[in-house]
Design an enzyme around this catalytic site. Structure first.
Site, short mmCIF file in Angstrom:
data_model
loop_
_atom_site.label_atom_id
_atom_site.label_comp_id
_atom_site.label_asym_id
_atom_site.label_seq_id
_atom_site.Cartn_x
_atom_site.Cartn_y
_atom_site.Cartn_z
N LYS A 54 -16.43 15.40 6.82
CA LYS A 54 -16.69 14.09 7.45
C LYS A 54 -17.85 13.43 6.72
O LYS A 54 -18.94 14.00 6.61
CB LYS A 54 -17.04 14.30 8.94
CG LYS A 54 -17.08 13.00 9.71
CD LYS A 54 -15.70 12.35 9.80
CE LYS A 54 -14.99 12.67 11.09
NZ LYS A 54 -13.58 12.21 11.08
N THR A 88 -12.28 17.50 10.24
CA THR A 88 -13.50 16.73 9.98
C THR A 88 -14.05 16.19 11.31
O THR A 88 -15.25 15.99 11.46
CB THR A 88 -13.26 15.58 8.98
OG1 THR A 88 -12.40 14.62 9.57
CG2 THR A 88 -12.66 16.09 7.68
N ASP A 89 -13.16 16.01 12.27
CA ASP A 89 -13.61 15.56 13.59
C ASP A 89 -14.53 16.60 14.24
O ASP A 89 -15.54 16.24 14.86
CB ASP A 89 -12.38 15.28 14.47
CG ASP A 89 -12.77 14.56 15.75
OD1 ASP A 89 -13.29 13.42 15.65
OD2 ASP A 89 -12.60 15.14 16.83
N PHE A 142 -43.35 -4.69 -23.46
CA PHE A 142 -42.14 -4.17 -24.10
C PHE A 142 -41.97 -4.88 -25.43
O PHE A 142 -41.63 -6.06 -25.49
CB PHE A 142 -40.91 -4.38 -23.21
CG PHE A 142 -39.67 -3.71 -23.75
CD1 PHE A 142 -39.60 -2.32 -23.89
CD2 PHE A 142 -38.57 -4.47 -24.15
CE1 PHE A 142 -38.46 -1.70 -24.40
CE2 PHE A 142 -37.43 -3.86 -24.66
CZ PHE A 142 -37.37 -2.48 -24.77
N ARG A 150 -45.84 -8.46 -18.89
CA ARG A 150 -44.67 -8.88 -18.11
C ARG A 150 -44.74 -8.27 -16.72
O ARG A 150 -45.53 -7.35 -16.46
CB ARG A 150 -43.37 -8.45 -18.81
CG ARG A 150 -43.20 -6.96 -18.88
CD ARG A 150 -41.85 -6.53 -19.48
NE ARG A 150 -41.73 -5.07 -19.46
CZ ARG A 150 -40.65 -4.39 -19.72
NH1 ARG A 150 -39.53 -5.02 -20.09
NH2 ARG A 150 -40.62 -3.07 -19.66
N GLN A 203 -38.84 3.31 -19.60
CA GLN A 203 -38.55 4.71 -19.92
C GLN A 203 -39.84 5.54 -19.87
O GLN A 203 -39.87 6.66 -19.34
CB GLN A 203 -37.92 4.82 -21.32
CG GLN A 203 -36.49 4.33 -21.43
CD GLN A 203 -36.35 2.85 -21.74
OE1 GLN A 203 -37.20 2.03 -21.40
NE2 GLN A 203 -35.25 2.50 -22.40
N ASN A 261 -34.14 -2.00 -13.92
CA ASN A 261 -35.20 -2.91 -14.35
C ASN A 261 -34.93 -4.27 -13.70
O ASN A 261 -34.02 -5.00 -14.12
CB ASN A 261 -35.20 -3.01 -15.88
CG ASN A 261 -36.43 -3.71 -16.43
OD1 ASN A 261 -37.25 -4.23 -15.65
ND2 ASN A 261 -36.58 -3.72 -17.74
N HIS A 265 -35.43 -7.54 -13.63
CA HIS A 265 -36.05 -8.49 -14.55
C HIS A 265 -36.64 -9.69 -13.82
O HIS A 265 -35.99 -10.28 -12.94
CB HIS A 265 -35.02 -8.99 -15.57
CG HIS A 265 -34.36 -7.88 -16.32
ND1 HIS A 265 -35.04 -7.04 -17.18
CD2 HIS A 265 -33.07 -7.47 -16.36
CE1 HIS A 265 -34.20 -6.16 -17.71
NE2 HIS A 265 -32.99 -6.40 -17.22
O1 LIG Z 1 -38.64 -1.21 -20.33
C1 LIG Z 1 -37.64 -1.66 -20.91
N1 LIG Z 1 -36.77 -0.78 -21.51
C2 LIG Z 1 -35.66 -1.21 -22.17
O2 LIG Z 1 -34.87 -0.38 -22.72
C3 LIG Z 1 -35.39 -2.58 -22.17
N2 LIG Z 1 -34.38 -3.34 -22.68
C4 LIG Z 1 -34.64 -4.63 -22.36
O3 LIG Z 1 -33.91 -5.61 -22.68
N3 LIG Z 1 -35.81 -4.73 -21.69
C5 LIG Z 1 -36.30 -3.48 -21.53
N4 LIG Z 1 -37.40 -2.98 -20.92
#
Ligand SMILES: O=c1[nH]c(=O)c2[nH]c(=O)[nH]c2[nH]1
Length: 295
Positions: free
Chosen positions: A12, A57-58, A153, A170, A222, A248, A250
């Site tokens: 379930k 599952t009940d 970055f 950023r 990363q 990410n 953005h």
């Molecule tokens: O921290 C980031 N890693 C990426 O691999 C990546 N690629 C991207 O377009 N912006 C970012 N920013």
């Protein structure tokens, strides 16, 4: 060609259970979503329609509610282990149980009033096997974080399709999905003494993620991911592996020049998609094999 039955499991999914613990006027709330998947000697039901080995599952759903009443819901890892062991121990045909629980947080607003706490969800994933071994992965998802500076970055690879401008300052924002594997419990009920620390372990690991995100001057998401996983492993010896998924989120600086305005890092467009998705595992190189822990 010979057709054979491959791996299978059933159970379930997403039983919603809310447990109110009453201490006079003061109530405590646990709000969980429980998903159970059982596997074992299930050939007959698939090949011949013989349901003798199939605990409905009940019934599994009912067990969640009955156990919530009888045992209460403490730490979700403990409740998941309780359920997983119950199905393996009580059903001969069930050799393996997987129990995943999401906990939805409520913040107290009075003795018996609560406010749902944002979107963040605490998670656990437990496996229990007929040979008595258990694995526990704890974690969270939708922990939304943002640093309004301290993120760069640049220096990235380029090709004929690259238009991204290097960034030296950023906004870095993400919604963290994280899981961390406990080095124990290895076997059966010895997990019980260990269980009392699940609450501490969770709070500690979560704090490490927050600290590392806020405290890392980031050259990429990363790098931040690795710093977050590493911080958890360095501070929490009971854990041996951390898996992170960091979208990410953005934030694009809006061009206000058409309106005769400058924009020195003040007004952003928060895009929801597409988003970069950064995923990684950070682990102790002496970690015991994961087995099915993450499945
Ligand atoms: O921290 C980031 N890693 C990426 O691999 C990546 N690629 C991207 O377009 N912006 C970012 N920013």
């Amino acid at each position: 060609m010979a057709v054979v039955l491959g791996p299978n499991r059933y159970g379930k999914a997403e039983t919603r259970v809310v447990r109110v613990a009453r201490e006079g006027e003061v109530h405590h709330l646990k709000d969980c979503t429980v998903s159970i998947a059982l596997s074992g000697a299930m050939e007959a039901v698939h090949l011949a329609g013989d349901n003798a080995a199939v605990l409905p599952t009940d019934s599994q759903k009912n067990t969640v509610y009955a156990f919530a009443r009888e045992h209460g819901i403490g730490e979700i890892e403990e409740f998941a282990l309780l359920l997983a062991r119950h199905f393996v121990d009580s059903q001969q045909a069930v050799h393996h149980a997987r129990v995943a629980i999401d906990e939805h947080a409520w913040v107290r607003r009075g003795p018996h009033s609560f406010v749902r706490d944002g979107t963040e969800v605490r998670t656990c994933l437990v496996h229990h096997d007929r040979d008595g071994t258990s694995s526990v992965v704890s974690g969270l998802r939708d922990l939304v974080l943002l640093n309004s500076t301290g993120s760069e970055f640049h220096g990235f690879a380029t090709d004929r399709y690259t238009t991204l401008a290097p960034a030296t300052d950023r906004v870095l924002a993400t919604a963290v999905t994280a899981g961390w594997r406990h080095a124990g419990p290895g076997t059966g009920s010895s997990a019980d003494s260990y269980a009392s620390s699940y609450a501490d372990s969770y709070t500690g690991a979560r704090e490490c993620l927050l600290e590392a995100f806020a405290g890392t001057h980031s050259l990429s998401l990363q790098q931040t991911l690795y710093a977050m996983g590493r911080r958890v492993l360095e501070r929490r010896p009971e854990l041996c592996e951390v898996r992170l998924a960091l979208p990410n989120r953005h934030h694009f600086l809006v061009d206000l020049a058409p309106f005769g305005l400058d924009n020195p890092g003040e007004v952003y467009y928060a895009a929801d998609r597409p988003y970069g998705l950064i995923e990684g595992t950070v682990l102790d190189d002496a970690a015991p094999p994961a087995g099915p822990a993450w499945d």
